[in-house]
Design a protein around this motif. Structure first.
Motif, PDB file in Angstrom:
ATOM      1  N   MET A 183       0.824  -1.189   0.000  1.00  0.00           N
ATOM      2  CA  MET A 183       0.000   0.000   0.000  1.00  0.00           C
ATOM      3  C   MET A 183       0.870   1.254   0.000  1.00  0.00           C
ATOM      4  SD  MET A 183      -3.200   0.798   2.507  1.00  0.00           S
ATOM      5  CE  MET A 183      -4.060  -0.735   2.319  1.00  0.00           C
ATOM      6  N   ASP A 184       2.144   1.125   0.384  1.00  0.00           N
ATOM      7  CA  ASP A 184       3.110   2.220   0.381  1.00  0.00           C
ATOM      8  C   ASP A 184       2.561   3.433   1.132  1.00  0.00           C
ATOM      9  OD1 ASP A 184       5.563   3.372  -0.136  1.00  0.00           O
ATOM     10  OD2 ASP A 184       4.876   4.285  -2.008  1.00  0.00           O
ATOM     11  N   LEU A 185       2.315   3.244   2.403  1.00  0.00           N
ATOM     12  CA  LEU A 185       1.682   4.243   3.245  1.00  0.00           C
ATOM     13  C   LEU A 185       2.729   4.999   4.051  1.00  0.00           C
ATOM     14  CD1 LEU A 185      -1.274   4.999   3.983  1.00  0.00           C
ATOM     15  CD2 LEU A 185      -1.093   3.367   5.838  1.00  0.00           C
ATOM     16  N   SER A 186       2.771   6.323   3.928  1.00  0.00           N
ATOM     17  CA  SER A 186       3.689   7.134   4.721  1.00  0.00           C
ATOM     18  C   SER A 186       3.058   7.392   6.091  1.00  0.00           C
ATOM     19  CB  SER A 186       3.959   8.460   4.021  1.00  0.00           C
ATOM     20  OG  SER A 186       2.797   9.278   4.061  1.00  0.00           O
ATOM     21  N   TYR A 187       3.895   7.788   7.042  1.00  0.00           N
ATOM     22  CA  TYR A 187       3.370   8.125   8.365  1.00  0.00           C
ATOM     23  C   TYR A 187       2.456   9.342   8.292  1.00  0.00           C
ATOM     24  CZ  TYR A 187       5.975   4.620  10.934  1.00  0.00           C
ATOM     25  OH  TYR A 187       6.427   3.427  11.427  1.00  0.00           O
TER      26      TYR A 187
ATOM     27  N   PRO B 214      -4.317  11.076  16.717  1.00  0.00           N
ATOM     28  CA  PRO B 214      -3.132  10.289  16.347  1.00  0.00           C
ATOM     29  C   PRO B 214      -2.002  10.357  17.387  1.00  0.00           C
ATOM     30  CG  PRO B 214      -3.163  12.323  15.109  1.00  0.00           C
ATOM     31  CD  PRO B 214      -4.420  12.303  15.930  1.00  0.00           C
ATOM     32  N   THR B 215      -2.148   9.598  18.476  1.00  0.00           N
ATOM     33  CA  THR B 215      -1.054   9.488  19.437  1.00  0.00           C
ATOM     34  C   THR B 215       0.081   8.697  18.791  1.00  0.00           C
ATOM     35  OG1 THR B 215      -1.862   7.409  20.357  1.00  0.00           O
ATOM     36  CG2 THR B 215      -2.697   9.454  21.367  1.00  0.00           C
ATOM     37  N   SER B 216       1.247   8.702  19.410  1.00  0.00           N
ATOM     38  CA  SER B 216       2.380   7.981  18.812  1.00  0.00           C
ATOM     39  C   SER B 216       2.095   6.483  18.714  1.00  0.00           C
ATOM     40  CB  SER B 216       3.663   8.230  19.605  1.00  0.00           C
ATOM     41  OG  SER B 216       3.521   7.817  20.942  1.00  0.00           O
ATOM     42  N   GLN B 217       1.457   5.906  19.737  1.00  0.00           N
ATOM     43  CA  GLN B 217       1.139   4.471  19.676  1.00  0.00           C
ATOM     44  C   GLN B 217       0.097   4.179  18.605  1.00  0.00           C
ATOM     45  OE1 GLN B 217       0.107   3.144  23.638  1.00  0.00           O
ATOM     46  NE2 GLN B 217       2.233   2.701  24.122  1.00  0.00           N
ATOM     47  N   ARG B 218      -0.922   4.993  18.516  1.00  0.00           N
ATOM     48  CA  ARG B 218      -1.961   4.793  17.490  1.00  0.00           C
ATOM     49  C   ARG B 218      -1.378   4.948  16.090  1.00  0.00           C
ATOM     50  NH1 ARG B 218      -6.720   8.305  20.362  1.00  0.00           N
ATOM     51  NH2 ARG B 218      -7.347   6.696  21.853  1.00  0.00           N
ATOM     52  N   LEU B 219      -0.516   5.937  15.928  1.00  0.00           N
ATOM     53  CA  LEU B 219       0.111   6.158  14.625  1.00  0.00           C
ATOM     54  C   LEU B 219       0.935   4.937  14.217  1.00  0.00           C
ATOM     55  CD1 LEU B 219       0.648   8.103  12.283  1.00  0.00           C
ATOM     56  CD2 LEU B 219       2.544   9.031  13.603  1.00  0.00           C
ATOM     57  N   GLU B 220       1.744   4.430  15.127  1.00  0.00           N
ATOM     58  CA  GLU B 220       2.570   3.254  14.832  1.00  0.00           C
ATOM     59  C   GLU B 220       1.690   2.033  14.551  1.00  0.00           C
ATOM     60  OE1 GLU B 220       5.845   1.146  13.923  1.00  0.00           O
ATOM     61  OE2 GLU B 220       5.918   3.242  14.504  1.00  0.00           O
ATOM     62  N   MET B 221       0.685   1.841  15.372  1.00  0.00           N
ATOM     63  CA  MET B 221      -0.204   0.696  15.215  1.00  0.00           C
ATOM     64  C   MET B 221      -0.959   0.758  13.885  1.00  0.00           C
ATOM     65  SD  MET B 221      -2.950  -0.483  18.037  1.00  0.00           S
ATOM     66  CE  MET B 221      -4.247  -1.621  17.641  1.00  0.00           C
ATOM     67  N   ALA B 222      -1.535   1.912  13.583  1.00  0.00           N
ATOM     68  CA  ALA B 222      -2.273   2.064  12.324  1.00  0.00           C
ATOM     69  C   ALA B 222      -1.352   1.883  11.132  1.00  0.00           C
ATOM     70  CB  ALA B 222      -2.956   3.429  12.272  1.00  0.00           C
ATOM     71  N   HIS B 223      -0.152   2.427  11.221  1.00  0.00           N
ATOM     72  CA  HIS B 223       0.801   2.291  10.121  1.00  0.00           C
ATOM     73  C   HIS B 223       1.131   0.815   9.856  1.00  0.00           C
ATOM     74  CE1 HIS B 223       3.790   3.706   7.308  1.00  0.00           C
ATOM     75  NE2 HIS B 223       4.629   2.834   7.815  1.00  0.00           N
ATOM     76  N   LEU B 224       1.377   0.056  10.912  1.00  0.00           N
ATOM     77  CA  LEU B 224       1.696  -1.371  10.761  1.00  0.00           C
ATOM     78  C   LEU B 224       0.516  -2.155  10.198  1.00  0.00           C
ATOM     79  CD1 LEU B 224       3.625  -1.938  14.097  1.00  0.00           C
ATOM     80  CD2 LEU B 224       4.592  -2.056  11.786  1.00  0.00           C
ATOM     81  N   LEU B 225      -0.688  -1.805  10.611  1.00  0.00           N
ATOM     82  CA  LEU B 225      -1.869  -2.534  10.160  1.00  0.00           C
ATOM     83  C   LEU B 225      -2.274  -2.175   8.737  1.00  0.00           C
ATOM     84  CD1 LEU B 225      -3.999  -2.357  13.403  1.00  0.00           C
ATOM     85  CD2 LEU B 225      -2.889  -4.371  12.428  1.00  0.00           C
ATOM     86  N   LEU B 226      -2.078  -0.928   8.355  1.00  0.00           N
ATOM     87  CA  LEU B 226      -2.582  -0.456   7.066  1.00  0.00           C
ATOM     88  C   LEU B 226      -1.548  -0.491   5.945  1.00  0.00           C
ATOM     89  CD1 LEU B 226      -4.652   2.575   8.377  1.00  0.00           C
ATOM     90  CD2 LEU B 226      -5.502   0.293   7.750  1.00  0.00           C
ATOM     91  N   GLU B 227      -0.296  -0.844   6.259  1.00  0.00           N
ATOM     92  CA  GLU B 227       0.725  -0.840   5.214  1.00  0.00           C
ATOM     93  C   GLU B 227       0.501  -1.930   4.170  1.00  0.00           C
ATOM     94  OE1 GLU B 227       4.644  -1.333   6.817  1.00  0.00           O
ATOM     95  OE2 GLU B 227       4.142  -3.189   7.827  1.00  0.00           O
ATOM     96  N   LYS B 228      -0.295  -2.950   4.501  1.00  0.00           N
ATOM     97  CA  LYS B 228      -0.675  -3.973   3.527  1.00  0.00           C
ATOM     98  C   LYS B 228      -2.013  -4.572   3.941  1.00  0.00           C
ATOM     99  CE  LYS B 228       1.944  -7.583   5.874  1.00  0.00           C
ATOM    100  NZ  LYS B 228       3.009  -8.555   5.791  1.00  0.00           N
TER     101      LYS B 228
END
Length: 142
Positions: free
Chosen positions: A1-5, A19-33
């Motif tokens: 999906m090539d998703l930037s932070y 978008p807390t730091s934990q939510r940002l990291e979690m969403a990024h990991l889940l939505l990157e593919k």
């Protein structure tokens, strides 16, 4: 999906999620593919990148993400929820031997025809209207 932070942050905000730091990291990991993960799998995934995230925080954020529509949910067995990072219109095929779940997309005309048939058949058998129909195809064999 090539998703930037930055895009992940914008997605969180567009779904009404701070978008807390934990939510940002979690969403990024889940939505990157596109993936279908149990809550425990999400915990392990997030914990490898954010080791101090608690199980409760991760599970609460999963619930929030699903409630706000950032993630879909899929229950293939009673009480077993998968979190689906693909929130577009699609269906699923489940390979019973491996447990793999594959996203299935239908072209618009086939989608319309299949859902129309499902709704009509369901109404004839139950007298109830079917809404938000999704197909799950179970594959068995060798």
């Amino acid at each position: 999906m090539d998703l930037s932070y930055q895009k992940t942050k914008e997605l969180l905000e567009s779904h009404g999620i701070r978008p807390t730091s934990q939510r940002l990291e979690m969403a990024h990991l889940l939505l990157e593919k596109h993936q279908h993960l149990f809550a425990e799998e999400v915990f392990h995934l997030v914990n490898t990148h954010f080791p101090h995230a608690s199980r409760a925080t991760i599970f609460n954020n999963l619930k929030l993400f699903a409630e706000k529509g950032l993630l879909g949910t899929l229950e293939l067995k009673s009480g077993v929820t998968h979190f689906d990072s693909n929130t577009g219109v699609h269906h699923h095929a489940l390979d019973e031997s491996s447990g793999e779940i594959v996203d299935i997309e239908l072209n618009d005309s086939l989608e319309e025809k299949v859902l129309k048939e499902l709704k009509e058949s369901y109404f004839q058998k139950t007298g109830k209207e079917l809404q938000n129909a999704k197909l799950v195809i179970t594959l068995r064999g060798k």
